[in-house]
Design an enzyme around this catalytic site. Structure first.
Site, PDB file in Angstrom:
ATOM      1  N   ASP A  56       0.798  -1.223   0.000  1.00  0.00           N
ATOM      2  CA  ASP A  56       0.000   0.000   0.000  1.00  0.00           C
ATOM      3  C   ASP A  56       0.835   1.280   0.000  1.00  0.00           C
ATOM      4  O   ASP A  56       0.269   2.376  -0.089  1.00  0.00           O
ATOM      5  CB  ASP A  56      -0.954   0.017   1.196  1.00  0.00           C
TER       6      ASP A  56
ATOM      7  N   ASP B 111      -6.110  -5.369  -5.830  1.00  0.00           N
ATOM      8  CA  ASP B 111      -5.787  -3.971  -5.515  1.00  0.00           C
ATOM      9  C   ASP B 111      -4.337  -3.638  -5.861  1.00  0.00           C
ATOM     10  O   ASP B 111      -4.013  -2.485  -6.174  1.00  0.00           O
ATOM     11  CB  ASP B 111      -5.980  -3.689  -4.019  1.00  0.00           C
TER      12      ASP B 111
ATOM     13  N   THR C  70     -11.703 -14.443  -1.357  1.00  0.00           N
ATOM     14  CA  THR C  70     -12.015 -13.025  -1.187  1.00  0.00           C
ATOM     15  C   THR C  70     -11.732 -12.613   0.251  1.00  0.00           C
ATOM     16  O   THR C  70     -11.724 -13.446   1.158  1.00  0.00           O
ATOM     17  CB  THR C  70     -13.485 -12.719  -1.530  1.00  0.00           C
TER      18      THR C  70
ATOM     19  N   ARG D  45     -15.358  -2.929  -6.332  1.00  0.00           N
ATOM     20  CA  ARG D  45     -14.137  -2.125  -6.364  1.00  0.00           C
ATOM     21  C   ARG D  45     -12.953  -2.944  -6.876  1.00  0.00           C
ATOM     22  O   ARG D  45     -12.035  -2.400  -7.499  1.00  0.00           O
ATOM     23  CB  ARG D  45     -13.838  -1.526  -4.986  1.00  0.00           C
TER      24      ARG D  45
ATOM     25  N   TRP E  52     -10.355  -1.829  -9.665  1.00  0.00           N
ATOM     26  CA  TRP E  52      -8.894  -1.845  -9.510  1.00  0.00           C
ATOM     27  C   TRP E  52      -8.241  -2.523 -10.717  1.00  0.00           C
ATOM     28  O   TRP E  52      -7.222  -2.051 -11.230  1.00  0.00           O
ATOM     29  CB  TRP E  52      -8.493  -2.612  -8.265  1.00  0.00           C
TER      30      TRP E  52
END
Length: 400
Positions: free
Chosen positions: A116, A174, A234, A246, A250
């Site tokens: 991140d 992501d 998930t 989302r 992504w």
């Protein structure tokens, strides 16, 4: 209240003056103008209300604001929103505030335990350097890119997402969003190995993350010794086999970025295939703002369990606008993104001045299954909404 309204009128007058007369003859002008006025007001108020290093993330059910600290994966979005707000309005005060909120995140350059750092640093420091050219921002960006690259395992061919002990070597969709940081870092710091890592991660993800209909799993867990896929699951979607909204956004955004940087036709094809899944999905509401998971209506009948996710819509709009610039027939992507932006800019989703704790958008979903951030503002919804508006203005040649 009178002082607040007067401030709104003053800010609106400044914003209006930034538009050329030619825009007034364009039907796009009315909704875009109104939206920019609200953005200008809300971002100014937010910058006055919140403190650098404790950035607004969302609103709790009791009405208090959830703040993002220096280790929160979302903490780079608010500074990034201020930078985009500056570009959309020309207000130098927003640029000053953006710098202040960005520099408060300097210690993130030392974080090594998550992918991140791309969200945290590239959305804040990356925009700061892109807009200002100030080399003050480069050391943090250099360290962050090196730490992101260090999470790449060439044997498996992917960048590790989390260090959570209940996974072996987890990679989430992501992660595609943070490849842009590596592509940029490769050019900026002369690190070709970053490009190789980004390309390889995208190819491995393309192979293992997608179903035949081009919807995506959220998590793929690998054996770190062999690279074998151990599990497809998930962490935030409705079920292991569902299409978390989302997550699909992504993937669309990530492969668009990968093609733009590598020109590998496989990445463009994947981006267009994901776009088809999203744009032709029969479960998409008429206003083009998806429910938090595209499969929620298959498993559940109660509308209370199907809130919309404005954050997914904002990411989709921004990605489609960028994708439109990479293909010959991009108008369909522009048109779809425009529908999303007009919906997000309507009273149903865009906050009124002085409301919504100074966030821009309402009605996003963070992690439904964990009862976390449901039907609430989210900092990353605002960030990608602003990015989409900026891209839209560039494509439509709206003078800011």
């Amino acid at each position: 209240m009178k002082k607040t309204f007067s401030l709104f009128l003053a800010i609106s007058a400044i914003t209006l003056s930034s538009f050329a007369k030619s825009n007034q003859e364009d039907p796009t002008y009315d909704w875009f103008k109104k939206t920019t006025e609200v953005i200008h007001f809300q971002l100014n108020k937010a910058a006055q209300t919140y403190q650098p290093g404790k950035n607004p993330r969302s609103v709790n059910p009791n009405g208090t604001v959830r703040l993002a600290g220096l280790t929160d994966w979302t903490t780079g979005f608010f500074p990034g929103s201020l930078w985009y707000g500056y570009e959309l309005t020309g207000d130098k005060k927003l640029a000053e505030d953006a710098k202040k909120f960005t520099l408060a995140l300097d210690s993130i350059r030392n974080i090594k335990n998550t992918h991140d750092v791309g969200f945290m640093l590239y959305c804040s420091y990356g925009n700061a350097y892109r807009i200002t050219g100030d080399k003050t921002y480069l050391p943090a960006l250099s360290d962050g890119a090196a730490n992101l690259y260090a999470r790449f395992n060439p044997k498996i061919g992917v960048i590790r997402s989390w260090d959570f002990p209940w996974w072996n070597y987890p990679v989430i969709i992501d992660n595609m969003m943070n490849l842009e940081y590596l592509y940029w870092g490769a050019k900026q710091f002369n690190k070709p190995e970053y490009t190789n890592a980004a390309d390889t991660h995208a190819l491995t993800t393309l192979k293992n993350h997608f179903r035949k209909d081009f919807s995506s799993y959220h998590v793929v867990d690998y054996d770190p010794a062999t690279g074998k896929v151990l599990r497809k699951a998930t962490h935030q979607g409705l079920t292991d086999e569902s299409a978390w909204a989302r997550g699909q956004a992504w993937g669309l955004y990530g492969y668009t970025v990968c093609y733009e940087n590598s020109k590998n036709p496989k990445f463009l094809q994947q981006a267009e295939n994901i776009a088809k899944f999203i744009m032709n999905n029969p479960r998409t509401p008429k206003d083009k703002i998806p429910v938090w998971d595209y499969d929620v209506h298959n498993a559940l009948e109660t509308d209370e369990l199907a809130p919309r996710d404005a954050s997914a819509a904002a990411v989709i709009a921004s990605a489609l606008l960028e994708l439109s610039t990479q293909v010959k027939d991009g108008q369909k992507y522009i048109d779809y993104a425009e529908e999303i932006l007009k919906s997000l800019s309507s009273d149903a989703y865009l906050a009124k001045p002085d409301e919504n704790s100074y966030f821009l958008l309402k009605h996003s979903v963070g992690a439904f299954l964990y009862n976390s951030e449901i039907d609430t503002p989210l900092d990353y919804a605002d960030y990608y909404y602003l990015e989409a508006l900026k891209r839209y203005a560039e494509i439509k040649k709206i003078q800011l």
